[in-house]
Scaffold this active site. Structure first.
Site, PDB file in Angstrom:
ATOM      1  N   SER A 294       0.844  -1.195   0.000  1.00  0.00           N
ATOM      2  CA  SER A 294       0.000   0.000   0.000  1.00  0.00           C
ATOM      3  C   SER A 294       0.878   1.243   0.000  1.00  0.00           C
ATOM      4  O   SER A 294       2.046   1.189   0.396  1.00  0.00           O
ATOM      5  CB  SER A 294      -0.897   0.020   1.233  1.00  0.00           C
ATOM      6  OG  SER A 294      -0.159   0.413   2.386  1.00  0.00           O
ATOM      7  N   ASP A 295       0.321   2.363  -0.407  1.00  0.00           N
ATOM      8  CA  ASP A 295       0.991   3.631  -0.173  1.00  0.00           C
ATOM      9  C   ASP A 295       0.792   4.013   1.289  1.00  0.00           C
ATOM     10  O   ASP A 295       0.001   3.401   2.018  1.00  0.00           O
ATOM     11  CB  ASP A 295       0.447   4.714  -1.108  1.00  0.00           C
ATOM     12  CG  ASP A 295       1.487   5.787  -1.420  1.00  0.00           C
ATOM     13  OD1 ASP A 295       2.406   5.988  -0.590  1.00  0.00           O
ATOM     14  OD2 ASP A 295       1.389   6.425  -2.475  1.00  0.00           O
ATOM     15  N   TRP A 296       1.504   5.031   1.737  1.00  0.00           N
ATOM     16  CA  TRP A 296       1.526   5.427   3.144  1.00  0.00           C
ATOM     17  C   TRP A 296       0.098   5.677   3.672  1.00  0.00           C
ATOM     18  O   TRP A 296      -0.610   6.528   3.151  1.00  0.00           O
ATOM     19  CB  TRP A 296       2.377   6.689   3.293  1.00  0.00           C
ATOM     20  CG  TRP A 296       2.634   7.154   4.687  1.00  0.00           C
ATOM     21  CD1 TRP A 296       1.746   7.730   5.545  1.00  0.00           C
ATOM     22  CD2 TRP A 296       3.882   7.118   5.386  1.00  0.00           C
ATOM     23  NE1 TRP A 296       2.336   8.055   6.725  1.00  0.00           N
ATOM     24  CE2 TRP A 296       3.665   7.693   6.661  1.00  0.00           C
ATOM     25  CE3 TRP A 296       5.162   6.670   5.069  1.00  0.00           C
ATOM     26  CZ2 TRP A 296       4.677   7.825   7.614  1.00  0.00           C
ATOM     27  CZ3 TRP A 296       6.164   6.800   6.011  1.00  0.00           C
ATOM     28  CH2 TRP A 296       5.927   7.380   7.265  1.00  0.00           C
ATOM     29  N   ASN A 297      -0.317   4.888   4.639  1.00  0.00           N
ATOM     30  CA  ASN A 297      -1.595   5.061   5.337  1.00  0.00           C
ATOM     31  C   ASN A 297      -2.815   4.779   4.470  1.00  0.00           C
ATOM     32  O   ASN A 297      -3.947   5.067   4.856  1.00  0.00           O
ATOM     33  CB  ASN A 297      -1.704   6.481   5.926  1.00  0.00           C
ATOM     34  CG  ASN A 297      -2.882   6.637   6.870  1.00  0.00           C
ATOM     35  OD1 ASN A 297      -3.113   5.806   7.739  1.00  0.00           O
ATOM     36  ND2 ASN A 297      -3.662   7.683   6.681  1.00  0.00           N
TER      37      ASN A 297
END
Length: 719
Positions: free
Chosen positions: A264-267
Site C-alpha cells: 500500500s501507499d503510506w496510510n
C-alpha cells in the site's frame, strides 16, 4: 532457501509473526532509539509484537545505521527473518540526477537506465534493498504536482522508460548482484488522472481508457521483472485501489500476471475508512487482503483485524500465507537470509557514494534533459567575449535538486552563477537577484535593470520553487509567480537580448515570458550537476537535444491538452473561420509547445519517407524509412519520431500515436537512414468489449521531428 524451506518457515510462524511481515514501519521509529525499538514504536500506537516481528522499514539510510537496526532487530526476532529496508530513491541517492520528468525529455532510455544503476549502487552500499521507483502514472494535467515523477503524456514512451528504470535498478540477476536493488513500480493505477490536477483527489475513468492508456507502464515493468507494485491513493470505479479486489487481484495479478509483492501507499489502508468504503480497521484489513495487498505501510489494520476476521471466517489463513510467501520470496531473492547485511559497507559507501564518476554521469543525463524552446536570431549559443548579466532568483537558489532528492545535499549542487564564474572572468559577468521566487520590490527591480544595461546579453534565471511541484504540490495557476513576471518586464526595458532559463517541475503557462524574451531554455530541476549542464548548453559545449514529453498549454483553460487526443466530429480545418467547430475563441486548440518539440543549434533535413510496401498483415510488417541529414555547422542529436493513426476504428482512435523513436548523433553534413517497422501488433487497441485486437483497414504513418512536424503516407492492414 528453497521454496520448501520457505513453506516450512511459514508453518512455524505465529499469526503475529505473519502480520509483522505484512507491516512496514517508518525508519525514524527505530532511529530515535537505536538500541531499543520498543519505546519509539509505542509512540505511534503500534502493537508491541511488531518490535520483534516487523518485516520492513521505509526511510532509514546509511550503512552504519542500517547495520545497527538490523542487528538489534535480529536479536529480538524469534525466527531471525531479516528486515527489508526500503526508501524513496526517486532520482538518485546522494548523487542527484534530473527529475524523472526531466530524464523523460532526454528520450534516452539508455541514460535513464544508467541513472537508475548509479542510484542502485549508492543505495546498496548504504543498506537499502528496494526503492519506491519508478512512478509510471500517465498524466496529461500539469497542475498535478507529481508530474515531476512521471515521464509524460504518452503510454508508449512511459513504458519504454519504465522498463529502463526497472532494469537499471535490478540488473539482470538481482539475487547475485549486491550492487543492485529491487524496484517498486507505482501507483497502480490511474493516479495521474486526479480530477482538477489536485493531489489525492477522485479519479473517474472508463475501463476501456484504463486498459488502453494507463497500464502500459506497469506491463513494461512486469515484463522487466519488477519485484513490487504500490497501490494508488485514488479510487477506480468508486473503490480506492488499496481495497479494490477487481483492480489488484483481477487486473494486476490475474490479467497482467504480476506475482510479486503488492504494498500500500503510506496510510492508504487507513484511508479506506476516510474514503467511506470501510467501517473500521477490521473491514479495511479484510478489503485489502481480499485485494491481495501484501504489505500495509504505516497503518496497523492487519494487526487490528486479522484474528477477528479469521474467527468469523471472513478471511482465510491461506490468503495470509500467500502474502507472507511473496514477501519471503523477495527477501530470499535478495539473499537476505544468507546475508542480512547484503551489500552495505561503510568503506564502499565512502568510495561509491557521490563519486566523481557518478557526478559525471549525472552531468551527462542533465545535459540531454535540457530542451531549447525558443532561439530567435540565434541568440544562443553564447560567446565568452560578450558581457553577461545573470538576473533572477535561480541564479543562486540553493535548491536546484527539485523534490524527492533523498540524501542529496543542496550545498553540493552546482548553481548557475557558480558555473558561469568558472567559465567567465570577473569583468564578463554581473549578477543581480531581481526578485525572490515569489516576492519582489522596487529596489531589486531597479538594480536588475541597471545590471542588464551594463551587459551585452541577459540570462534570466526563473522558475518555480522546488516545493511548488512534487507530491502534495498541485497548482491551479501554472504561470511563473507575479514577482518574476514583473522582473521580466523591467529587465526588458534595458533593451538587451534576453535568455530565459527555466527551473520547474512541470510544463508551465509561459504567458508573460515567451513573447518578451529571445530564447527559452527549459532545464527543469537537473540535480547535482545542474549549473555545469546549463552552462555547457548555453555556451554551446553541448548542443541541446531534449524534446518535450508533455505539452505546454497556452493557459490552464486548455488542460488537458495533449498530442494524442481523439478525433472529433467537428474538427477545425486549417484556416477555417466557420464557428460551429470544436475550437476555442481565444486560444488555439493546439498547445503552445507540443509533445516531441525541441530545438537544436543545428538544423536537420528529412528526406522523403519511403515505404517497403503500402500494406501489412499479421504475418508481415512493412518498413518505414527516412534519411536525416545534419545541414548545420555543428554536430547535433536528433530524435526521429514515428507515429501511426488508425483512420477507422470500432471506437474513436487518437489523431496520432507514438510507435517508435530513435535518437541519432550526426556530424555536420552527415546523414543517416532511420528505419521503423510497422507490425500488426502495434496497431492493436482495446475495443468496446475490452478485447485488445486490430482492425483491418486504412492507417496513416508519420515520421518527423515532433508530433506536429511530420510527413505522412497512407497504408492498409490486410487480413
Amino acid at each position: 532457501m528453497n521454496t520448501e524451506e520457505l513453506h516450512h518457515l511459514i508453518k512455524e510462524m505465529t499469526l503475529e509473526e505473519k502480520i509483522g511481515q505484512m507491516t512496514q514501519l517508518a525508519g525514524y521509529l527505530y532511529e530515535e532509539s537505536s538500541s531499543d525499538v520498543t519505546g519509539p514504536l509505542s509512540g505511534v500506537n503500534a502493537p508491541e509484537f511488531l518490535d520483534s516481528t516487523n518485516g520492513s522499514i521505509v526511510g532509514s539510510y546509511g550503512a552504519a545505521t542500517i547495520r545497527e537496526i538490523q542487528s538489534n532487530y535480529l536479536e529480538k526476532s524469534r525466527l531471525k527473518i531479516p528486515l527489508l529496508f526500503t526508501a524513496d530513491v526517486i532520482h538518485g541517492y546522494r548523487t542527484i540526477f534530473p527529475l524523472p520528468f526531466a530524464i523523460g525529455n532526454s528520450w534516452n532510455v539508455d541514460l535513464a537506465e544508467k541513472s537508475a544503476e548509479v542510484a542502485a549502487k549508492e543505495s546498496a552500499v548504504s543498506g537499502i534493498h528496494l526503492t519506491f521507483s519508478p512512478m509510471v502514472d500517465l498524466t496529461r494535467d500539469p497542475r498535478w504536482g507529481r508530474v515531476v515523477e512521471s515521464t509524460g503524456e504518452d503510454p508508449y514512451l512511459n513504458a519504454e522508460f519504465s522498463r529502463a528504470f526497472v532494469k537499471g535498478y535490478q540488473g539482470d540477476e538481482l539475487g547475485t548482484d549486491p550492487m543492485r536493488i529491487a524496484a517498486c513500480v507505482k501507483h497502480f493505477v490511474a493516479y495521474g488522472l486526479s480530477q482538477g490536477g489536485r493531489e489525492y483527489n477522485t479519479v473517474d475513468v472508463s475501463e476501456r481508457e484504463l486498459l488502453e492508456n494507463h497500464v502500459s507502464g506497469f506491463e513494461a515493468a512486469i515484463e522487466a521483472g519488477v519485484e513490487m507494485v504500490m497501490t494508488s491513493f485514488n479510487p477506480v470505479n468508486g473503490i480506492p485501489s488499496t481495497g479494490n479486489k477487481k483492480l489488484i487481484k483481477g487486473l494486476l495479478r490475474e490479467k497482467l500476471g504480476f506475482d510479486g509483492v503488492v504494498i500500500s501507499d503510506w496510510n492508504s489502508l487507513g484511508e479506506l475508512i476516510t474514503h467511506g468504503v470501510a467501517e473500521d480497521e477490521i473491514e479495511a484489513a479484510q478489503k485489502a487482503l481480499d485485494a491481495t495487498v501484501d504489505i500495509e505501510m504505516m497503518t496497523f489494520c492487519y494487526a487490528a483485524g486479522f484474528q477477528q476476521l479469521l474467527d468469523e471466517n471472513k478471511i482465510s489463513m491461506d490468503s495470509i500465507d500467500a502474502s507472507v510467501m511473496r514477501i519471503l520470496k523477495l527477501k530470499n531473492k535478495l539473499g537476505l537470509f544468507e546475508d542480512p547485511y547484503r551489500g552495505l559497507s561503510e568503506e564502499k559507501e565512502k568510495e561509491v557514494v557521490f563519486s566523481d564518476e557518478h557526478r559525471q554521469i549525472a552531468r551527462e543525463v542533465a545535459e540531454e534533459s535540457i530542451v531549447l524552446l525558443k532561439n530567435e536570431q540565434n541568440v544562443l549559443p553564447l560567446s565568452t567575449d560578450k558581457k553577461v548579466a545573470l538576473i533572477g532568483p535561480f541564479g543562486t537558489d540553493s535548491n536546484v535538486l527539485g523534490t524527492w532528492y533523498w540524501r542529496g545535499e543542496e550545498s553540493e549542487a552546482v548553481q548557475l552563477l557558480d558555473s558561469l564564474e568558472e567559465r567567465l572572468d570577473k569583468d564578463s559577468l554581473v549578477y543581480a537577484k531581481g526578485s525572490d521566487i515569489t516576492e519582489g520590490n522596487k529596489d531589486w527591480l531597479e538594480e536588475a535593470k541597471a545590471v542588464a544595461e551594463s551587459a551585452d546579453i541577459v540570462i534570466l534565471a526563473l522558475g518555480e520553487h522546488a516545493k511548488m511541484s512534487g507530491e502534495a504540490a498541485s497548482r491551479s495557476n501554472i504561470q511563473l509567480p507575479e514577482a518574476q513576471l514583473e522582473l521580466v518586464k523591467k529587465v526588458k526595458e534595458a533593451g538587451k537580448p534576453m535568455v530565459a532559463v527555466l527551473f520547474n517541475g512541470r510544463p508551465l503557462d509561459l504567458t508573460g515570458v515567451v513573447d518578451e524574451v529571445d530564447a527559452i531554455v527549459e532545464t527543469w530541476f537537473l540535480g547535482t550537476e545542474s549549473g555545469h549542464a546549463i552552462s555547457n548548453v548555453l555556451y554551446g559545449d553541448v548542443n541541446p537535444s531534449g524534446k518535450l514529453t508533455m505539452s505546454f498549454p497556452y493557459n490552464v483553460g486548455q488542460i488537458p491538452v495533449h498530442y494524442n487526443h481523439f478525433k472529433t466530429g467537428r474538427p477545425v480545418e486549417d484556416g477555417s473561420e466557420f464557428k460551429w467547430l470544436s475550437r476555442y475563441l481565444d486560444v488555439p486548440n493546439e498547445p503552445r509547445y507540443s509533445f516531441g518539440y525541441g530545438l537544436s543549434y543545428t538544423t536537420f533535413e528529412y528526406g522523403d519517407m519511403k515505404l517497403s510496401s503500402d500494406t501489412f498483415s499479421k504475418e508481415e510488417g512493412l518498413t518505414v524509412e527516412v534519411t536525416v541529414r545534419n545541414t548545420g555547422q555543428v554536430a547535433g542529436k536528433e530524435i526521429v519520431q514515428f507515429y501511426v493513426q488508425d483512420l477507422v476504428g470500432e471506437v474513436i482512435r487518437p489523431v496520432k500515436e507514438l510507435k517508435g523513436f530513435e535518437k541519432i548523433d550526426l556530424a555536420p553534413g552527415e546523414s543517416k537512414d532511420v528505419r521503423f517497422t510497422l507490425t500488426e501488433d502495434m496497431v492493436r487497441y482495446v475495443h468496446s468489449n475490452l478485447e485488445k485486437k486490430s482492425d483491418p483497414g486504412r492507417f496513416k504513418v508519420f515520421i518527423g521531428s515532433s508530433s506536429d512536424e511530420v510527413q505522412e503516407k497512407e497504408v492498409r492492414l490486410v487480413n
